[in-house]
Design an enzyme around this catalytic site. Structure first.
Site, PDB file in Angstrom:
ATOM      1  N   SER A  13     -10.333  -4.688  -5.692  1.00 31.21           N
ATOM      2  CA  SER A  13      -9.444  -3.934  -6.592  1.00 31.21           C
ATOM      3  C   SER A  13      -9.510  -4.604  -7.957  1.00 31.21           C
ATOM      4  O   SER A  13      -8.748  -5.513  -8.238  1.00 31.21           O
ATOM      5  CB  SER A  13      -8.014  -3.962  -6.059  1.00 31.21           C
ATOM      6  N   PHE A  14     -10.421  -4.159  -8.772  1.00 29.60           N
ATOM      7  CA  PHE A  14     -10.709  -4.868 -10.022  1.00 29.60           C
ATOM      8  C   PHE A  14      -9.775  -4.404 -11.144  1.00 29.60           C
ATOM      9  O   PHE A  14      -9.023  -5.188 -11.692  1.00 29.60           O
ATOM     10  CB  PHE A  14     -12.190  -4.645 -10.383  1.00 29.60           C
ATOM     11  N   HIS A  15      -9.861  -3.147 -11.496  1.00 30.65           N
ATOM     12  CA  HIS A  15      -8.874  -2.445 -12.325  1.00 30.65           C
ATOM     13  C   HIS A  15      -8.696  -2.867 -13.781  1.00 30.65           C
ATOM     14  O   HIS A  15      -7.925  -2.232 -14.495  1.00 30.65           O
ATOM     15  CB  HIS A  15      -7.492  -2.451 -11.655  1.00 30.65           C
ATOM     16  N   GLY A  43      -0.764  -3.138   2.465  1.00 34.39           N
ATOM     17  CA  GLY A  43      -0.911  -4.583   2.636  1.00 34.39           C
ATOM     18  C   GLY A  43      -2.183  -5.172   2.077  1.00 34.39           C
ATOM     19  O   GLY A  43      -3.140  -4.464   1.738  1.00 34.39           O
ATOM     20  N   GLU A  44      -2.172  -6.496   1.984  1.00 33.14           N
ATOM     21  CA  GLU A  44      -3.336  -7.236   1.498  1.00 33.14           C
ATOM     22  C   GLU A  44      -4.008  -7.886   2.713  1.00 33.14           C
ATOM     23  O   GLU A  44      -3.494  -8.858   3.271  1.00 33.14           O
ATOM     24  CB  GLU A  44      -2.858  -8.300   0.478  1.00 33.14           C
ATOM     25  N   CYS A  57       1.314  -5.209  -7.435  1.00 33.21           N
ATOM     26  CA  CYS A  57       0.483  -4.510  -8.412  1.00 33.21           C
ATOM     27  C   CYS A  57       1.312  -3.360  -8.999  1.00 33.21           C
ATOM     28  O   CYS A  57       1.913  -2.587  -8.238  1.00 33.21           O
ATOM     29  CB  CYS A  57      -0.788  -3.996  -7.757  1.00 33.21           C
ATOM     30  N   CYS A 107      -4.624   7.135  -2.155  1.00 38.16           N
ATOM     31  CA  CYS A 107      -4.609   5.689  -2.432  1.00 38.16           C
ATOM     32  C   CYS A 107      -3.355   5.297  -3.180  1.00 38.16           C
ATOM     33  O   CYS A 107      -3.020   5.896  -4.191  1.00 38.16           O
ATOM     34  CB  CYS A 107      -5.752   5.310  -3.366  1.00 38.16           C
ATOM     35  N   ASN A 118      -3.077   7.914  -8.791  1.00 35.25           N
ATOM     36  CA  ASN A 118      -2.231   8.826  -8.010  1.00 35.25           C
ATOM     37  C   ASN A 118      -0.777   8.512  -8.305  1.00 35.25           C
ATOM     38  O   ASN A 118      -0.335   7.383  -8.091  1.00 35.25           O
ATOM     39  CB  ASN A 118      -2.504   8.652  -6.515  1.00 35.25           C
ATOM     40  N   CYS A 159      -8.184   5.115   7.204  1.00 33.47           N
ATOM     41  CA  CYS A 159      -7.658   4.099   6.288  1.00 33.47           C
ATOM     42  C   CYS A 159      -6.493   3.407   6.999  1.00 33.47           C
ATOM     43  O   CYS A 159      -5.483   4.038   7.285  1.00 33.47           O
ATOM     44  CB  CYS A 159      -7.214   4.809   5.013  1.00 33.47           C
ATOM     45  N   CYS A 179       0.960   0.418  -7.865  1.00 33.45           N
ATOM     46  CA  CYS A 179       0.839   0.717  -6.430  1.00 33.45           C
ATOM     47  C   CYS A 179       2.201   0.903  -5.778  1.00 33.45           C
ATOM     48  O   CYS A 179       3.085   0.062  -5.918  1.00 33.45           O
ATOM     49  CB  CYS A 179       0.083  -0.428  -5.749  1.00 33.45           C
ATOM     50  N   SER A 232     -10.768  -3.979   1.627  1.00 34.04           N
ATOM     51  CA  SER A 232     -10.429  -3.991   0.202  1.00 34.04           C
ATOM     52  C   SER A 232      -9.424  -5.099  -0.083  1.00 34.04           C
ATOM     53  O   SER A 232      -8.416  -5.228   0.611  1.00 34.04           O
ATOM     54  CB  SER A 232      -9.840  -2.635  -0.191  1.00 34.04           C
ATOM     55  N   GLU A 248       1.755   3.232   7.870  1.00 36.72           N
ATOM     56  CA  GLU A 248       1.064   4.495   7.666  1.00 36.72           C
ATOM     57  C   GLU A 248      -0.449   4.294   7.811  1.00 36.72           C
ATOM     58  O   GLU A 248      -1.000   3.271   7.411  1.00 36.72           O
ATOM     59  CB  GLU A 248       1.404   5.071   6.289  1.00 36.72           C
ATOM     60  N   CYS A 264       3.828  -5.176   1.210  1.00 31.81           N
ATOM     61  CA  CYS A 264       2.850  -6.095   0.605  1.00 31.81           C
ATOM     62  C   CYS A 264       3.621  -7.102  -0.238  1.00 31.81           C
ATOM     63  O   CYS A 264       4.579  -6.742  -0.907  1.00 31.81           O
ATOM     64  CB  CYS A 264       1.883  -5.295  -0.283  1.00 31.81           C
TER      65      CYS A 264
HETATM   66  N1  SAH Z   1      -4.241  -4.545  -0.864  1.00 32.96           N
HETATM   67  C1  SAH Z   1      -5.576  -4.145  -0.880  1.00 32.96           C
HETATM   68  C2  SAH Z   1      -5.860  -2.892  -0.088  1.00 32.96           C
HETATM   69  C3  SAH Z   1      -4.878  -1.745  -0.224  1.00 32.96           C
HETATM   70  S1  SAH Z   1      -4.829  -0.820  -1.700  1.00 32.96           S
HETATM   71  C4  SAH Z   1      -6.073  -4.007  -2.280  1.00 32.96           C
HETATM   72  O1  SAH Z   1      -5.273  -4.030  -3.203  1.00 32.96           O
HETATM   73  O2  SAH Z   1      -7.285  -3.920  -2.456  1.00 32.96           O
HETATM   74  C5  SAH Z   1      -6.242   0.269  -1.637  1.00 32.96           C
HETATM   75  C6  SAH Z   1      -6.729   0.693  -3.031  1.00 32.96           C
HETATM   76  O3  SAH Z   1      -5.872   1.671  -3.651  1.00 32.96           O
HETATM   77  C7  SAH Z   1      -6.790  -0.474  -4.003  1.00 32.96           C
HETATM   78  O4  SAH Z   1      -7.963  -0.463  -4.755  1.00 32.96           O
HETATM   79  C8  SAH Z   1      -5.614  -0.196  -4.881  1.00 32.96           C
HETATM   80  O5  SAH Z   1      -5.729  -0.875  -6.086  1.00 32.96           O
HETATM   81  C9  SAH Z   1      -5.654   1.302  -4.996  1.00 32.96           C
HETATM   82  N2  SAH Z   1      -4.399   1.879  -5.490  1.00 32.96           N
HETATM   83  C10 SAH Z   1      -3.161   1.376  -5.347  1.00 32.96           C
HETATM   84  N3  SAH Z   1      -2.262   2.184  -5.931  1.00 32.96           N
HETATM   85  C11 SAH Z   1      -2.942   3.226  -6.451  1.00 32.96           C
HETATM   86  C12 SAH Z   1      -2.543   4.409  -7.132  1.00 32.96           C
HETATM   87  N4  SAH Z   1      -1.277   4.679  -7.393  1.00 32.96           N
HETATM   88  N5  SAH Z   1      -3.505   5.277  -7.507  1.00 32.96           N
HETATM   89  C13 SAH Z   1      -4.808   5.037  -7.207  1.00 32.96           C
HETATM   90  N6  SAH Z   1      -5.236   3.950  -6.537  1.00 32.96           N
HETATM   91  C14 SAH Z   1      -4.309   3.039  -6.170  1.00 32.96           C
HETATM   92 FE1  SF4 Z   2      -0.652  -4.853  -2.354  1.00 28.06          FE
HETATM   93 FE2  SF4 Z   2      -3.105  -3.767  -2.703  1.00 28.06          FE
HETATM   94 FE3  SF4 Z   2      -0.888  -2.452  -3.475  1.00 28.06          FE
HETATM   95 FE4  SF4 Z   2      -1.685  -4.617  -4.814  1.00 28.06          FE
HETATM   96  S1  SF4 Z   2      -2.822  -2.653  -4.626  1.00 28.06           S
HETATM   97  S2  SF4 Z   2       0.423  -4.151  -4.172  1.00 28.06           S
HETATM   98  S3  SF4 Z   2      -2.482  -5.874  -3.164  1.00 28.06           S
HETATM   99  S4  SF4 Z   2      -1.434  -2.984  -1.375  1.00 28.06           S
END
Ligand code: SAH
Ligand code: SF4
Length: 393
Positions: free
Chosen positions: A252-254, A198-199, A143, A372, A329, A132, A146, A230, A119, A139
């Protein structure tokens, strides 16, 4: 442990990557670096003396003019074009469906080699348009917030499939001018973020080559300041990103404690917050970028307290940074809730008062599951969204 997690663990460092030069059939020229393109042209009989000129010509046709047919390369002699046709192809992912959100966001489901699906999302804004893009099918990381993380990794994308997403989006936007592309700031597609599926740092070489192609001034020509990669925090690859790509970096600190980050972003068990921050300190200098974006997803009652905000400010001290707050989201079956608006504002305020920009990202394309973390190309989801998908013709 379920079968799926076992498989994804086993794959973590051993991805299947599509070979650059196809062993059977014509080699795809899309995604080859200039050096590789030169090499395959010479192997195919182009005299060395002409090779640089041919690379330039073909490069411009593909990346500046969007041409996919050797016959349209009118500054190449006909016999030379015939010869190219025998050995090479110019191929890009195929759009299967396109969904357009009420807010103008476009989500493309694309088919790549092997029938896999990825996508790609286009987000129009007032003075820019951001694409994007995905770097892997699924992946390997898991996480917990996600949607992509629930999809087992199928494979890495090739550099051709990564840069191909940009070419295809440009087709759909109708942005292939006859006489060169307009300046970055007036383009429909002016920015690229590697924030799709993906990462990216687990597919470093293909991402690097695709971004080098994207930045090349003779082609798509997006400046490195308009590209943001990212990562969830693959520490050893971060300094390589600074040296070899030099794009903007988002992390992606979180979470602000290892205990919570281990749960949300499990790669933290391998490289913890202290190790990640140590590596980040040198990124802006080496890559010559102004600041790092810290992405922080707001999860109700999990990581969103005022205390978390204060701890975050302490942690990032000394790193030029901007904090992007992402309201969570939701996706079907997601185990978290979005933080209350009041709490998001309070969190943003604390960071802002400490001297950092703290924009709250407006969710885009939620109605088409394009926001996202909502991307996932599994067939169960495809069935669900079929009714509102526009077949691409
Ligand atoms: N794998 C990489 C890039 C893809 S994710 C990474 O993790 O950075 C892109 C961004 O969306 C990341 O910051 C991720 O943490 C965030 N993200 C993932 N799931 C989400 C969700 N359900 N709601 C909001 N942001 C989310
Ligand atoms: Fe993979 Fe990024 Fe989603 Fe984590 S946030 S599962 S690294 S795509």
């Amino acid at each position: 442990m379920t079968e799926a997690t076992q498989t994804s663990k086993a794959l973590t460092h051993n991805f299947v990557t599509v070979p650059r030069k196809s062993p059977n059939g014509p080699t795809n020229l899309v995604g080859l670096t200039r050096v590789d393109l030169r090499e395959v042209l010479i192997e195919n009989g182009t005299p060395e003396k002409q090779a640089n000129m041919r690379v330039s010509q073909i490069w411009q046709w593909i990346y500046e003019k969007g041409v996919r047919d050797f016959d349209q390369m009118t500054n190449l002699a006909k016999p030379y074009r015939e010869n190219l046709k025998k050995s090479f192809q110019i191929s890009v992912p195929e759009i299967i469906t396109k969904n357009v959100s009420e807010d103008g966001t476009r989500k493309y489901l694309m088919r790549i080699n092997g029938g896999h699906e990825i996508e790609t999302v286009y987000i129009p804004e007032e003075n820019r348009g951001t694409l994007c893009i995905s770097s892997q099918v699924g992946c390997t990381l898991t996480c917990s917030f996600c949607h992509t993380g629930t999809q087992r990794l199928v494979r890495n994308l090739s550099s051709s499939e990564i840069v191909g997403q940009i070419l295809v989006a440009r087709d759909d936007l109708g942005e292939w001018p006859i006489q060169g592309l307009p300046k970055n700031e007036t383009r429909l597609l002016s920015n690229v973020v590697l924030m799709g599926m993906g990462e990216p740092l687990y597919n470093f070489e293909n991402v690097r080559d695709a971004m080098k192609i994207t930045m090349d001034p003779e082609g798509i020509s997006l400046s490195r300041r308009r590209i943001t990669l990212s990562t969830s925090g693959v520490v050893p690859e971060i300094s390589k990103t600074a040296e070899e790509i030099g794009c903007q970096l988002a992390i992606s600190f979180h979470a602000t404690t290892d205990e919570i980050r281990n749960k949300l972003v499990p790669i933290n068990k391998k490289w913890n917050i202290a190790q990640l921050l140590e590596t980040l300190k040198s990124y802006p200098k080496v890559s010559n970028s102004e600041r790092i974006t810290f992405e922080y997803v707001m999860l109700k009652g999990v990581n969103d307290s005022d205390e978390d905000a204060r701890r975050l400010v302490q942690l990032i001290k000394g790193i030029p940074a901007k904090i992007n707050l992402i309201p969570f989201n939701e996706w079907p079956g997601s185990p978290f809730e979005r933080s209350d608006w009041k709490q998001i504002k309070s969190f943003a305020d604390i960071i802002y008062k400490a001297g950092y920009a703290s924009p709250i990202r407006t969710p885009r394309g939620e109605d088409i599951m394009a926001a996202c973390g909502q991307l996932k190309s599994a067939s169960e989801k495809k069935r669900k969204s079929k009714k509102d998908a526009v077949p691409y013709t």
